[in-house]
Design an enzyme around this catalytic site. Sequence first.
Site: not given
Length: 178
Positions: A70, A117
């Site tokens: 990620c 996010e």
Amino acid sequence: MTNNNKIEKVILVDENDNVLGEMEKMEAHLKGLLHRAISVFIFNSKGEWLIHQRALNKYHSNGLWTNTCCSHPYPAETNIDAANRRLMQEMGMQASLQEIFAFIYKEELDNQLTEHELDRVFIGFSDEKPQPNADEVSNWKYIDFGELKKDVKNNPQNYTVWFKKIYKRVEEHINVKK
């Protein structure tokens, strides 16, 4: 791997993914501002999930288990390019990736940081053996979903917040595709 030659920036966005600007990565996490992110999940031909334990020197969530890789797209970088870049940088591997969904989350982390996010989730399939970057990964393994689900339930403290939010949704998507 962080590019040590320049300050790493993230792309600030609104809830509709409209770009609002750029900000240094740590500042965005300290202020808890919404920014773009990517999460990659790799599966082998047996259907096992490739997960990794974050390196102990990571700036947050160090030592926790999470998805294959990620990160955040760089300014002017597409989400898919960021996903491919990080898969190579973190796990030393390549796969054909496909975006399956996006979601927004906001969670307080350790070190007084906040993840806020707009995370685009990608999947890929590969039997290639990972060649992990020791600056990013302290351990890795392939794991069956049933075993993974049981471990997350019994030991949630061992997994990152974003992984716990999305792993079941990823599994649902994989099952629909079978």
